[in-house]
Structures are given as C-alpha cells and as structure tokens.
Motif scaffolding. Structure first.
Motif, PDB file in Angstrom:
ATOM      1  N   HIS A 178     -36.836  25.120 -55.881  1.00  0.00           N
ATOM      2  CA  HIS A 178     -37.010  24.982 -57.331  1.00  0.00           C
ATOM      3  C   HIS A 178     -36.379  23.677 -57.806  1.00  0.00           C
ATOM      4  O   HIS A 178     -36.953  22.964 -58.620  1.00  0.00           O
ATOM      5  N   LYS A 179     -35.196  23.369 -57.292  1.00  0.00           N
ATOM      6  CA  LYS A 179     -34.497  22.160 -57.717  1.00  0.00           C
ATOM      7  C   LYS A 179     -35.280  20.911 -57.322  1.00  0.00           C
ATOM      8  O   LYS A 179     -35.423  19.988 -58.128  1.00  0.00           O
ATOM      9  N   ARG A 180     -35.803  20.868 -56.098  1.00  0.00           N
ATOM     10  CA  ARG A 180     -36.590  19.700 -55.665  1.00  0.00           C
ATOM     11  C   ARG A 180     -37.801  19.490 -56.569  1.00  0.00           C
ATOM     12  O   ARG A 180     -38.098  18.376 -56.978  1.00  0.00           O
ATOM     13  N   ALA A 227     -38.236  20.663 -59.656  1.00  0.00           N
ATOM     14  CA  ALA A 227     -37.759  20.321 -61.000  1.00  0.00           C
ATOM     15  C   ALA A 227     -37.381  18.848 -61.065  1.00  0.00           C
ATOM     16  O   ALA A 227     -37.723  18.152 -62.029  1.00  0.00           O
ATOM     17  N   ASP A 228     -36.692  18.361 -60.042  1.00  0.00           N
ATOM     18  CA  ASP A 228     -36.305  16.952 -60.011  1.00  0.00           C
ATOM     19  C   ASP A 228     -37.531  16.048 -59.995  1.00  0.00           C
ATOM     20  O   ASP A 228     -37.549  15.003 -60.645  1.00  0.00           O
ATOM     21  N   THR A 229     -38.563  16.449 -59.255  1.00  0.00           N
ATOM     22  CA  THR A 229     -39.801  15.668 -59.196  1.00  0.00           C
ATOM     23  C   THR A 229     -40.437  15.554 -60.577  1.00  0.00           C
ATOM     24  O   THR A 229     -40.959  14.503 -60.950  1.00  0.00           O
ATOM     25  N   GLY A 252     -38.766  15.936 -63.392  1.00  0.00           N
ATOM     26  CA  GLY A 252     -37.786  15.498 -64.374  1.00  0.00           C
ATOM     27  C   GLY A 252     -37.373  16.616 -65.315  1.00  0.00           C
ATOM     28  O   GLY A 252     -37.051  16.364 -66.476  1.00  0.00           O
ATOM     29  N   GLN A 255     -35.137  20.450 -65.992  1.00  0.00           N
ATOM     30  CA  GLN A 255     -33.972  21.222 -65.578  1.00  0.00           C
ATOM     31  C   GLN A 255     -34.440  22.368 -64.701  1.00  0.00           C
ATOM     32  O   GLN A 255     -35.477  22.969 -64.963  1.00  0.00           O
ATOM     33  N   VAL A 256     -33.679  22.693 -63.685  1.00  0.00           N
ATOM     34  CA  VAL A 256     -34.061  23.769 -62.773  1.00  0.00           C
ATOM     35  C   VAL A 256     -34.169  25.103 -63.514  1.00  0.00           C
ATOM     36  O   VAL A 256     -34.959  25.965 -63.133  1.00  0.00           O
ATOM     37  N   HIS A 276     -46.875  20.695 -53.874  1.00  0.00           N
ATOM     38  CA  HIS A 276     -45.714  19.816 -53.683  1.00  0.00           C
ATOM     39  C   HIS A 276     -44.930  20.256 -52.451  1.00  0.00           C
ATOM     40  O   HIS A 276     -44.559  19.445 -51.604  1.00  0.00           O
TER      41      HIS A 276
END
Length: 95
Positions: free
Chosen positions: A20-22, A24-26, A28, A30-31, A50
């Motif tokens: 989820h974090k990866r 979300a970072d892609t 931009g 928040q997780v 993804h």
C-alpha cells in the motif's frame, strides 16, 4: 492508520502495508487513503498492474510460470492448483 485496515481489496488482493505504501508513494498520496481508494474498481486495477510490473511478473507469465507468479504475489504457492485451473481456463478462452 493501523496496518490491519490495510487488508485485501477485492480480486486484486493487493495486501500488506508495504505494498500500500509503495503504491501510495507512486501516486503521491498518504497511505491512509489507500483502503478506500483501492475499493474502487479503477484504482484497484491500477494498483494490481503497478504491483505486477514492480514485482517483475511479466517474464514469469510470458513463460507460463504460474507458480512463479503466485510466489511473487503471496510468497508461496497456497491455492496453486486452483490458480492453475483458472489460468488454463482463462488461457483457453483467449486462444
């Protein structure tokens, strides 16, 4: 957001805090926004695509390595027989 809230989302089964974090970072984001976002069909499919690309699943799929793809998705081969059956059925529909 507690990690327990970041659980399976529809058929994409995009699980785990790190995944989820990866994603979300892609995007931009928040997780904490991920669980609600991934419940929507479009973003859920994007997340699955993804993960597929990031995990290097295409070469395995091109080789017909169902077990290899399964290992990339869940770290093992739980349910492999069912997945192989579904794979063959889907492949048969395409041919």
């Amino acid at each position: 957001m507690p990690r327990t809230a970041l659980s399976r989302h529809r058929s994409t089964s995009r699980t785990g805090y790190a995944n989820h974090k990866r994603f979300a970072d892609t995007l931009g984001l928040q997780v904490s926004a991920m669980p609600a976002l991934l419940m929507q069909p479009g973003p859920g499919a994007e997340a699955a695509a993804h993960f597929w690309a990031a995990a290097g699943c295409n070469p395995l799929a091109d080789d017909g390595d169902v077990a290899g793809v399964r290992r990339r998705f869940n770290g093992g081969v739980n349910g492999l027989a069912e997945v192989e059956t579904l794979y063959r059925r889907g492949l048969g529909a395409l041919v």
